[in-house]
Design a protein around this motif. Structure first.
Motif, PDB file in Angstrom:
ATOM      1  N   HIS A  25       0.859  -1.197   0.000  1.00 56.55           N
ATOM      2  CA  HIS A  25       0.000   0.000   0.000  1.00 56.55           C
ATOM      3  C   HIS A  25       0.891   1.241   0.000  1.00 56.55           C
ATOM      4  CE1 HIS A  25      -3.422  -2.557   1.306  1.00 56.55           C
ATOM      5  NE2 HIS A  25      -2.511  -3.162   2.031  1.00 56.55           N
TER       6      HIS A  25
ATOM      7  N   PHE B  59       0.937   5.536   0.576  1.00 55.99           N
ATOM      8  CA  PHE B  59       0.219   6.676   1.177  1.00 55.99           C
ATOM      9  C   PHE B  59       0.969   7.961   0.821  1.00 55.99           C
ATOM     10  CE2 PHE B  59      -0.697   2.901   3.589  1.00 55.99           C
ATOM     11  CZ  PHE B  59      -2.056   2.988   3.887  1.00 55.99           C
ATOM     12  N   CYS B  60       0.210   8.986   0.400  1.00 53.63           N
ATOM     13  CA  CYS B  60       0.832  10.220  -0.112  1.00 53.63           C
ATOM     14  C   CYS B  60       1.534  11.028   0.978  1.00 53.63           C
ATOM     15  CB  CYS B  60      -0.241  11.129  -0.710  1.00 53.63           C
ATOM     16  SG  CYS B  60      -0.880  10.497  -2.251  1.00 53.63           S
TER      17      CYS B  60
ATOM     18  N   THR C 128      -0.003  13.639   3.951  1.00 52.77           N
ATOM     19  CA  THR C 128      -1.245  13.169   4.573  1.00 52.77           C
ATOM     20  C   THR C 128      -1.128  13.263   6.088  1.00 52.77           C
ATOM     21  OG1 THR C 128      -1.463  11.575   2.776  1.00 52.77           O
ATOM     22  CG2 THR C 128      -2.854  11.213   4.707  1.00 52.77           C
TER      23      THR C 128
ATOM     24  N   VAL D 222      -1.861  11.944   9.554  1.00 52.36           N
ATOM     25  CA  VAL D 222      -2.232  10.677  10.197  1.00 52.36           C
ATOM     26  C   VAL D 222      -2.182  10.900  11.707  1.00 52.36           C
ATOM     27  CG1 VAL D 222      -1.643   9.117   8.300  1.00 52.36           C
ATOM     28  CG2 VAL D 222       0.167   9.830   9.847  1.00 52.36           C
TER      29      VAL D 222
ATOM     30  N   HIS E 116       5.528   9.050  -1.669  1.00 49.55           N
ATOM     31  CA  HIS E 116       4.685   8.147  -0.888  1.00 49.55           C
ATOM     32  C   HIS E 116       5.436   7.509   0.269  1.00 49.55           C
ATOM     33  CE1 HIS E 116       2.583   8.439  -4.739  1.00 49.55           C
ATOM     34  NE2 HIS E 116       1.486   8.228  -4.031  1.00 49.55           N
TER      35      HIS E 116
ATOM     36  N   THR F 141       0.516   5.414  10.322  1.00 51.30           N
ATOM     37  CA  THR F 141      -0.221   5.509   9.061  1.00 51.30           C
ATOM     38  C   THR F 141      -1.133   4.302   8.875  1.00 51.30           C
ATOM     39  OG1 THR F 141       1.601   6.751   8.065  1.00 51.30           O
ATOM     40  CG2 THR F 141       0.069   5.682   6.541  1.00 51.30           C
ATOM     41  N   TYR F 142      -0.611   3.122   9.187  1.00 55.81           N
ATOM     42  CA  TYR F 142      -1.383   1.893   8.999  1.00 55.81           C
ATOM     43  C   TYR F 142      -2.583   1.854   9.958  1.00 55.81           C
ATOM     44  CZ  TYR F 142      -2.502  -2.956   8.156  1.00 55.81           C
ATOM     45  OH  TYR F 142      -3.180  -4.108   7.805  1.00 55.81           O
TER      46      TYR F 142
ATOM     47  N   HIS G 290      -4.036   4.420  11.295  1.00 54.71           N
ATOM     48  CA  HIS G 290      -4.948   5.474  10.844  1.00 54.71           C
ATOM     49  C   HIS G 290      -5.842   4.971   9.719  1.00 54.71           C
ATOM     50  CE1 HIS G 290      -5.937   9.189   8.509  1.00 54.71           C
ATOM     51  NE2 HIS G 290      -6.163   9.653   9.726  1.00 54.71           N
ATOM     52  N   ALA G 291      -5.267   4.198   8.808  1.00 51.43           N
ATOM     53  CA  ALA G 291      -6.024   3.699   7.654  1.00 51.43           C
ATOM     54  C   ALA G 291      -6.931   2.519   8.025  1.00 51.43           C
ATOM     55  CB  ALA G 291      -5.057   3.279   6.546  1.00 51.43           C
ATOM     56  N   ASN G 292      -6.705   1.918   9.200  1.00 52.28           N
ATOM     57  CA  ASN G 292      -7.454   0.707   9.589  1.00 52.28           C
ATOM     58  C   ASN G 292      -7.995   0.845  11.014  1.00 52.28           C
ATOM     59  OD1 ASN G 292      -6.723  -1.505   7.353  1.00 52.28           O
ATOM     60  ND2 ASN G 292      -4.886  -0.293   7.763  1.00 52.28           N
ATOM     61  N   GLU G 293      -8.434   2.067  11.338  1.00 45.58           N
ATOM     62  CA  GLU G 293      -8.761   2.352  12.741  1.00 45.58           C
ATOM     63  C   GLU G 293      -9.844   1.412  13.287  1.00 45.58           C
ATOM     64  OE1 GLU G 293      -9.467   6.495  13.511  1.00 45.58           O
ATOM     65  OE2 GLU G 293     -10.047   6.100  15.590  1.00 45.58           O
TER      66      GLU G 293
END
Ligand code: ZN
Length: 451
Positions: free
Chosen positions: A44, A46-47, A50, A52, A157, A225-226, A228-231
């Motif tokens: 994955h 992530f920009c 971003t 987080v 990224h 980041t991870y 944050h994306a899968n809270e």
């Protein structure tokens, strides 16, 4: 080389070691691509920029070359000799500097003069070089030096990868997490991604009940980041392991979770105990690795770590001496066995209830007791570890002990991990007894109240 895992680990160390990794950039991508040949890592991106939680993903860093040349044009510090010579995340620079101007940007480790220290500057723009004290002492202090760091630090990224194994019941989920942001450094932490990949291979062959989510990400910012994306996912994770520093020549260790007595802590202790292995138990502290994120107030996921030469504890830590000679495939494979053993215990940790709980079960009529009695507890016959007793398909140095302890605590409340802690009988042996007793209709499986 004792086994195939050790051999694969050794080859992966050699293949991954030269890559210049960081918290972003192609070093991470190249590393993940190689690991994808061994397990289905899903990458994955992530920009940069971003937000987080309280952090912002920084610009992406890549580097082609770096050096410091003396007046004769000789590279006295050379990125090609070791990628940790560059302060990781250095911004690009070209110019001529007197030694006096340069020296504040040189990092050494006087107490370990032959080693190059590993230093980073991720969130403050900076540049610099790391070198051994011996190398530093040899530099001519009156010369002009030509400096080049051919790097880029631009919007791009952050790269990470995950994969999952779904269990048949799936009521419990464990996270197995490691980090991949260190350049040419072996125990901390190339050993982590390698062990995690091999652990996936081992678990994939097992009949799993629980779910396992595997993550490789740059330490701290990558895991933040991870999460944050899968809270939402992380609201339901029951526990996990952060895999770091697992292949050194020294002592085993275990860093316990904040709870100190979570199932992940207990199965680790039991694994060392039943092998009669010495290890250092480290209490939880809010430092270390990515347990800091998983166990933060909103998530409070208990995370434990098994190590072989734990970070902070060995002299070569975060230096060029944490190299291919420091680690071994055999050491990694030994730690891998301990992780597998811990997870096997989580897998079979059920609660049983004996159906006739008024006094003892008569084992003899079920063929679960030696037909000639009188010698129980006579160690010469029974508890001789070199000749394990077999009753039914239960193999244990004292099968009667395993059966007795299991039935004594088959009270509908006590799980196998607890019975093992109280009795010293390995969890897997208790599980075999439980399976036998289920078949004989002596016990019933109780729904896990926490499941
Ligand atoms: Zn580290």
């Amino acid at each position: 080389m004792k086994n195939n895992n050790a051999k694969v680990a050794k080859n992966l160390f050699e293949e991954l070691y030269p890559i210049c990794r960081s918290i972003t950039g192609n070093g991470v991508r190249d590393t993940l691509q190689i690991l994808q040949e061994y397990a289905p890592w899903h990458v994955h991106e992530f920009c940069s920029g971003t937000q987080v939680f309280d952090w912002i993903i920084p610009d992406e860093w890549n580097i082609k070359d770096a050096y410091v040349k003396n007046e004769q044009g000789i590279r006295v510090i050379d990125f090609n000799a070791s990628n940790i010579h560059v302060l990781n995340y250095s911004e690009p620079i070209r110019g001529n500097f007197s030694f006096d101007k340069l020296k504040d940007r040189l990092y050494t480790l006087p107490e370990f003069p032959e080693a190059i220290p590993y230093r980073t500057s991720y969130f403050n723009r900076n540049w610099g070089f790391c070198l051994s004290q011996n190398q530093y002492d040899k530099l001519n202090k009156n010369e002009q030096y030509e400096v080049c760091i051919d790097s880029t630090l631009e919007p791009g990224h952050l790269t990470l990868a995950d994969m999952e194994l779904k269990g048949s019941e799936g009521k419990r989920t464990y996270i197995i997490s490691t980090y991949c942001c260190h350049p040419s450094l072996c125990n901390d932490n190339l050993s982590g991604p390698i062990l995690t990949t091999l652990l996936y291979q081992a678990l994939e062959k097992m009949d799993l009940r629980h779910n396992y989510r595997f993550v490789i990400a740059p330490e701290t910012i990558g895991i933040i980041t991870y999460i944050h994306a899968n809270e939402e996912f992380f609201r339901d994770v029951d526990g996990g392991f952060v895999i770091t520093t697992v292949a050194g020549p020294g002592e085993f260790g275990a860093k316990m979770s904040f709870s100190h007595n979570a199932d992940v802590d207990r199965v680790i202790r039991l694994g060392f105990g039943e092998r009669k292995m010495k290890y250092n138990e480290y209490s939880f502290a809010p430092d270390g690795s990515d347990e800091r994120q998983y166990s933060s107030p909103s998530f409070r996921i208990p995370i434990a770590t098994i190590t072989k030469d734990k970070y902070y504890e060995y002299k070569e830590y975060h230096t060029s001496k944490d190299d291919l000679d420091f680690v071994s495939g055999d050491a990694l494979s030994e730690t891998l066995e301990l992780y597998i053993s811990a997870i096997e215990k989580l897998e079979v940790n059920n609660i049983y209830r004996v159906l006739e709980d008024r006094c003892e079960i008569q084992l003899g009529k079920r063929g679960l007791y030696p037909t000639v009695s009188g010698h129980v507890k006579q160690s010469a016959n029974e508890a001789n570890e070199s000749s394990p007793k077999v009753i039914g398909d239960i193999i244990y140095s004292n099968a009667i002990d395993a059966i007795s302890w299991f039935l004594f605590y088959a009270d509908g409340k006590t799980d196998l991990v607890t019975i093992s802690e109280k009795s010293g009988v390995p969890v897997i042996q208790l599980h075999k007894v439980a399976q036998k007793m289920l078949k004989e209709n002596v016990v019933a499986l109780v729904e896990d109240p926490n499941g």
